[in-house]
Design a protein around this motif. Sequence first.
Motif, PDB file in Angstrom:
ATOM      1  N   VAL B  44       0.815  -1.223   0.000  1.00  0.00           N
ATOM      2  CA  VAL B  44       0.000   0.000   0.000  1.00  0.00           C
ATOM      3  C   VAL B  44       0.844   1.267   0.000  1.00  0.00           C
ATOM      4  CG1 VAL B  44      -1.843  -1.199   1.257  1.00  0.00           C
ATOM      5  CG2 VAL B  44      -0.236   0.224   2.518  1.00  0.00           C
ATOM      6  N   GLY B  45       2.181   1.162   0.166  1.00  0.00           N
ATOM      7  CA  GLY B  45       3.018   2.349   0.355  1.00  0.00           C
ATOM      8  C   GLY B  45       2.944   3.353  -0.782  1.00  0.00           C
ATOM      9  N   GLY B  46       3.076   2.877  -2.022  1.00  0.00           N
ATOM     10  CA  GLY B  46       3.084   3.794  -3.156  1.00  0.00           C
ATOM     11  C   GLY B  46       1.771   4.536  -3.298  1.00  0.00           C
ATOM     12  N   GLY B  47       0.658   3.823  -3.217  1.00  0.00           N
ATOM     13  CA  GLY B  47      -0.645   4.460  -3.342  1.00  0.00           C
ATOM     14  C   GLY B  47      -0.941   5.410  -2.190  1.00  0.00           C
ATOM     15  N   THR B  48      -0.407   5.090  -1.014  1.00  0.00           N
ATOM     16  CA  THR B  48      -0.619   5.963   0.139  1.00  0.00           C
ATOM     17  C   THR B  48       0.062   7.305  -0.076  1.00  0.00           C
ATOM     18  OG1 THR B  48      -0.738   4.043   1.599  1.00  0.00           O
ATOM     19  CG2 THR B  48      -0.262   6.165   2.625  1.00  0.00           C
ATOM     20  N   LEU B  49       1.338   7.287  -0.485  1.00  0.00           N
ATOM     21  CA  LEU B  49       2.041   8.550  -0.723  1.00  0.00           C
ATOM     22  C   LEU B  49       1.366   9.334  -1.853  1.00  0.00           C
ATOM     23  CD1 LEU B  49       4.301  10.510  -0.147  1.00  0.00           C
ATOM     24  CD2 LEU B  49       5.801   9.197  -1.624  1.00  0.00           C
ATOM     25  N   ARG B  50       0.947   8.621  -2.913  1.00  0.00           N
ATOM     26  CA  ARG B  50       0.242   9.292  -4.015  1.00  0.00           C
ATOM     27  C   ARG B  50      -0.988  10.037  -3.500  1.00  0.00           C
ATOM     28  NH1 ARG B  50      -2.784   4.985  -6.823  1.00  0.00           N
ATOM     29  NH2 ARG B  50      -3.966   5.305  -4.908  1.00  0.00           N
ATOM     30  N   ASP B  51      -1.813   9.367  -2.689  1.00  0.00           N
ATOM     31  CA  ASP B  51      -3.035  10.004  -2.202  1.00  0.00           C
ATOM     32  C   ASP B  51      -2.723  11.197  -1.297  1.00  0.00           C
ATOM     33  OD1 ASP B  51      -4.518   8.221  -3.629  1.00  0.00           O
ATOM     34  OD2 ASP B  51      -4.948   6.901  -1.943  1.00  0.00           O
ATOM     35  N   LEU B  52      -1.694  11.055  -0.440  1.00  0.00           N
ATOM     36  CA  LEU B  52      -1.309  12.175   0.424  1.00  0.00           C
ATOM     37  C   LEU B  52      -0.892  13.366  -0.423  1.00  0.00           C
ATOM     38  CD1 LEU B  52       0.768  10.460   3.269  1.00  0.00           C
ATOM     39  CD2 LEU B  52      -1.533  11.408   3.423  1.00  0.00           C
ATOM     40  N   LEU B  53      -0.068  13.126  -1.449  1.00  0.00           N
ATOM     41  CA  LEU B  53       0.425  14.229  -2.283  1.00  0.00           C
ATOM     42  C   LEU B  53      -0.708  14.870  -3.075  1.00  0.00           C
ATOM     43  CD1 LEU B  53       3.734  12.624  -3.614  1.00  0.00           C
ATOM     44  CD2 LEU B  53       3.524  14.434  -1.919  1.00  0.00           C
ATOM     45  N   LEU B  54      -1.690  14.065  -3.468  1.00  0.00           N
ATOM     46  CA  LEU B  54      -2.827  14.607  -4.227  1.00  0.00           C
ATOM     47  C   LEU B  54      -3.853  15.276  -3.324  1.00  0.00           C
ATOM     48  CD1 LEU B  54      -3.520  11.729  -6.791  1.00  0.00           C
ATOM     49  CD2 LEU B  54      -2.720  14.039  -7.330  1.00  0.00           C
ATOM     50  N   GLY B  55      -3.703  15.120  -2.006  1.00  0.00           N
ATOM     51  CA  GLY B  55      -4.720  15.645  -1.108  1.00  0.00           C
ATOM     52  C   GLY B  55      -6.023  14.851  -1.168  1.00  0.00           C
ATOM     53  N   ALA B  56      -5.946  13.618  -1.665  1.00  0.00           N
ATOM     54  CA  ALA B  56      -7.129  12.749  -1.744  1.00  0.00           C
ATOM     55  C   ALA B  56      -7.182  11.867  -0.493  1.00  0.00           C
ATOM     56  CB  ALA B  56      -7.043  11.866  -2.992  1.00  0.00           C
ATOM     57  N   PRO B  57      -8.353  11.344  -0.129  1.00  0.00           N
ATOM     58  CA  PRO B  57      -8.408  10.411   0.999  1.00  0.00           C
ATOM     59  C   PRO B  57      -7.536   9.196   0.699  1.00  0.00           C
ATOM     60  CG  PRO B  57     -10.625  11.004   0.242  1.00  0.00           C
ATOM     61  CD  PRO B  57      -9.664  11.531  -0.772  1.00  0.00           C
ATOM     62  N   VAL B  58      -6.767   8.743   1.676  1.00  0.00           N
ATOM     63  CA  VAL B  58      -5.917   7.576   1.472  1.00  0.00           C
ATOM     64  C   VAL B  58      -6.808   6.367   1.178  1.00  0.00           C
ATOM     65  CG1 VAL B  58      -4.239   6.051   2.565  1.00  0.00           C
ATOM     66  CG2 VAL B  58      -4.092   8.524   2.891  1.00  0.00           C
ATOM     67  N   PHE B  59      -6.521   5.662   0.072  1.00  0.00           N
ATOM     68  CA  PHE B  59      -7.484   4.687  -0.458  1.00  0.00           C
ATOM     69  C   PHE B  59      -7.878   3.599   0.535  1.00  0.00           C
ATOM     70  CE2 PHE B  59      -4.782   0.972  -1.432  1.00  0.00           C
ATOM     71  CZ  PHE B  59      -3.521   1.524  -1.273  1.00  0.00           C
ATOM     72  N   TRP B  60      -6.933   3.143   1.366  1.00  0.00           N
ATOM     73  CA  TRP B  60      -7.282   2.022   2.248  1.00  0.00           C
ATOM     74  C   TRP B  60      -8.044   2.479   3.488  1.00  0.00           C
ATOM     75  CZ3 TRP B  60      -4.856   2.833   6.849  1.00  0.00           C
ATOM     76  CH2 TRP B  60      -3.634   3.509   6.855  1.00  0.00           C
ATOM     77  N   THR B  61      -8.095   3.783   3.773  1.00  0.00           N
ATOM     78  CA  THR B  61      -8.910   4.208   4.922  1.00  0.00           C
ATOM     79  C   THR B  61     -10.393   4.085   4.593  1.00  0.00           C
ATOM     80  OG1 THR B  61      -8.901   6.520   4.230  1.00  0.00           O
ATOM     81  CG2 THR B  61      -7.184   5.833   5.756  1.00  0.00           C
ATOM     82  N   GLU B  62     -10.725   4.087   3.299  1.00  0.00           N
ATOM     83  CA  GLU B  62     -12.127   3.964   2.915  1.00  0.00           C
ATOM     84  C   GLU B  62     -12.509   2.526   2.601  1.00  0.00           C
ATOM     85  OE1 GLU B  62     -12.521   6.942  -0.206  1.00  0.00           O
ATOM     86  OE2 GLU B  62     -13.049   8.344   1.394  1.00  0.00           O
ATOM     87  N   ARG B  63     -11.533   1.716   2.195  1.00  0.00           N
ATOM     88  CA  ARG B  63     -11.796   0.310   1.910  1.00  0.00           C
ATOM     89  C   ARG B  63     -10.770  -0.557   2.613  1.00  0.00           C
ATOM     90  NH1 ARG B  63     -13.147  -0.005  -4.491  1.00  0.00           N
ATOM     91  NH2 ARG B  63     -14.402   1.892  -4.617  1.00  0.00           N
ATOM     92  N   PRO B  64     -11.022  -0.865   3.898  1.00  0.00           N
ATOM     93  CA  PRO B  64     -10.036  -1.639   4.669  1.00  0.00           C
ATOM     94  C   PRO B  64      -9.771  -3.020   4.084  1.00  0.00           C
ATOM     95  CG  PRO B  64     -11.791  -0.796   6.098  1.00  0.00           C
ATOM     96  CD  PRO B  64     -12.179  -0.476   4.697  1.00  0.00           C
ATOM     97  N   ALA B  65     -10.585  -3.445   3.095  1.00  0.00           N
ATOM     98  CA  ALA B  65     -10.329  -4.749   2.480  1.00  0.00           C
ATOM     99  C   ALA B  65      -8.914  -4.827   1.912  1.00  0.00           C
ATOM    100  CB  ALA B  65     -11.353  -5.017   1.374  1.00  0.00           C
ATOM    101  N   TYR B  66      -8.373  -3.680   1.476  1.00  0.00           N
ATOM    102  CA  TYR B  66      -7.003  -3.677   0.973  1.00  0.00           C
ATOM    103  C   TYR B  66      -6.022  -4.148   2.049  1.00  0.00           C
ATOM    104  CZ  TYR B  66      -8.260  -1.034  -3.264  1.00  0.00           C
ATOM    105  OH  TYR B  66      -8.776  -0.633  -4.458  1.00  0.00           O
ATOM    106  N   LEU B  67      -6.248  -3.678   3.296  1.00  0.00           N
ATOM    107  CA  LEU B  67      -5.347  -4.060   4.383  1.00  0.00           C
ATOM    108  C   LEU B  67      -5.483  -5.544   4.711  1.00  0.00           C
ATOM    109  CD1 LEU B  67      -5.941  -1.020   6.752  1.00  0.00           C
ATOM    110  CD2 LEU B  67      -4.006  -1.387   5.226  1.00  0.00           C
ATOM    111  N   LEU B  68      -6.732  -6.012   4.752  1.00  0.00           N
ATOM    112  CA  LEU B  68      -6.946  -7.436   5.044  1.00  0.00           C
ATOM    113  C   LEU B  68      -6.298  -8.291   3.969  1.00  0.00           C
ATOM    114  CD1 LEU B  68     -10.654  -7.170   6.240  1.00  0.00           C
ATOM    115  CD2 LEU B  68      -8.592  -7.423   7.637  1.00  0.00           C
ATOM    116  N   ALA B  69      -6.421  -7.876   2.700  1.00  0.00           N
ATOM    117  CA  ALA B  69      -5.771  -8.614   1.621  1.00  0.00           C
ATOM    118  C   ALA B  69      -4.262  -8.659   1.835  1.00  0.00           C
ATOM    119  CB  ALA B  69      -6.098  -7.967   0.270  1.00  0.00           C
ATOM    120  N   GLY B  70      -3.689  -7.531   2.248  1.00  0.00           N
ATOM    121  CA  GLY B  70      -2.248  -7.496   2.500  1.00  0.00           C
ATOM    122  C   GLY B  70      -1.836  -8.501   3.560  1.00  0.00           C
ATOM    123  N   VAL B  71      -2.629  -8.570   4.645  1.00  0.00           N
ATOM    124  CA  VAL B  71      -2.294  -9.498   5.727  1.00  0.00           C
ATOM    125  C   VAL B  71      -2.458 -10.952   5.257  1.00  0.00           C
ATOM    126  CG1 VAL B  71      -2.991 -10.277   8.019  1.00  0.00           C
ATOM    127  CG2 VAL B  71      -2.858  -7.829   7.518  1.00  0.00           C
TER     128      VAL B  71
END
Lengths: 209, 209, 209
Positions: B44-71
């Motif tokens: 999730v690191g690359g997409g997280t920095l992208r969202d922070l730089l764009l000022g967009a909501p960090v993608f996995w805070t809205e869809r925690p399924a991404y985190l569960l998939a990672g685990v």
Amino acid sequence: MFETATATLDWLGLIVFTITGALVASRKAMDFVGFAVLGTVTGVGGGTLRDLLLGAPVFWTERPAYLLAGVLVSGAVFFAAHLPQSRSRALVRLDAIGLALFAVAGAERALQAGASGTVAVVMGVVTATFGGVIRDLLGGDSPVILSREIYASAAAAGAVTFVSLTALGAPREIALGTGFVVALLIRAASLRWGWTLPRYRPPTGLPHR
Amino acid sequence: MFETATATLDWLGLIVFTITGALVASRKAMDFVGFAVLGTVTGVGGGTLRDLLLGAPVFWTERPAYLLAGVLVSGAVFFAAHLPQSRSRALVRLDAIGLALFAVAGAERALQAGASGTVAVVMGVVTATFGGVIRDLLGGDSPVILSREIYASAAAAGAVTFVSLTALGAPREIALGTGFVVALLIRAASLRWGWTLPRYRPPTGLPHR
Amino acid sequence: MFETATATLDWLGLIVFTITGALVASRKAMDFVGFAVLGTVTGVGGGTLRDLLLGAPVFWTERPAYLLAGVLVSGAVFFAAHLPQSRSRALVRLDAIGLALFAVAGAERALQAGASGTVAVVMGVVTATFGGVIRDLLGGDSPVILSREIYASAAAAGAVTFVSLTALGAPREIALGTGFVVALLIRAASLRWGWTLPRYRPPTGLPHR
């Protein structure tokens, strides 16, 4: 007029820090893309973290010209890095100029975003030092911010000077200019005469875990 | 349909990068939590920095399924990391696929957020490379982004291809697919035949400080 | 009352982590500015990343008192770092307390910001561990989060306990207190008796690339 003053400092700081990042790339014999990445990241890194912390739009997402300038300046260094007699001396001097420029420009941006004086000083230090921290981490050097000479304190002194003069009602250009000179002189004097602050020593003088 | 195309690239990139992070965890003989942390952060690191730089909501805070998939993916690697004949070769190949996936998916997200073409290309490169940078820093490896082969440039080429085709009016899926293939082929060719870009050399050939 | 409970945990965690950062500065014999930078960054680092990821205003930009506290606490450590019999033992114990405090306080802030339970647990772990990660990276130590003992898992256990009790309708103070105790006990037991989780081993026992 005041818009111009801040924007000028921002541009100068970006160019100067980009050169230092590209000089590190030349020391590592990187290819052109390495120059562009390390140069541009060093140039925009401090302002990027400042904007994220302030919750403001990241400055280069609205004006991509900053990124293009970073790539162009890095490209120029790719062909000119052999020109300075001593690359490491050029790097340290340019880093000092960038530090002083970003210390006041960063504090100014924070005030414009409505931050308090304390936060503005911290943002000046963040803007002035973070680009160099990334440059040193990525380049495998020991971070200059933890070096023995006066570094973060010079940025803090410049930012405090600028914020105080502004609070006292000084014209923006005078406040910016004085803060810049204060930061640059302290850093330059520290480099020239080896000024340092007292370091921690355990009172006993005995080794200490 | 187009929503599906981007989401698919995002999911594939996340899974592939999570595997590379977990493979590094296996090389360091970490415990399961180490696998989950290093794998998920890489994914999730690359997409997280992208969202922070764009000022967009960090993608996995809205869809925690991404985190569960990672685990979950990290857990699968915990039991399967011995299967590939060469772990380091598997790591480099998966990293190349993730790089190409995220280069176009990151640029696409930036365009959706209203960014200009230049910023979209930068966001493609950021999304494609930052997960690997964190993985290498935390794992104590030298960052692959500064390696000798073509890496960031492959991501940039893929993102430029995607952004250009989109600007020319190509259907989204064609633009995404072509950009992905361009990035992957350049990276694969660089690995296969040792392609590199010209590196900095001082003209004199003399040692240089 | 509940506002008080969270704010108290936040303040305690910040003070405790600032001390650990300043203790590392004393081990490196830094000057006072090094103490203030390393101490304050360690104290506010976890909460800063949490707020950025949540899209919330960074907590210390609205209440600069946090920064002043960090500088004052670091200054106190500058003069008192020789007092504990074993600096490294003091550092590990304070780090464990800060970990447990921030695990529940971070999860609580995430719930207040409207995050789901999964995201709240992740934010608890991020808040609890990121300050220490920066401290260890800047101080040149191996990150404690990748150490052999149970660390991130202790934070996760405390955050899960707090989030679960809150979901079950327990009073806020009970949920916070229980989560804190769970995290602290697990971490302390791991340090005391060398508890570890099973580590990755290739099934064959043969060396593996």
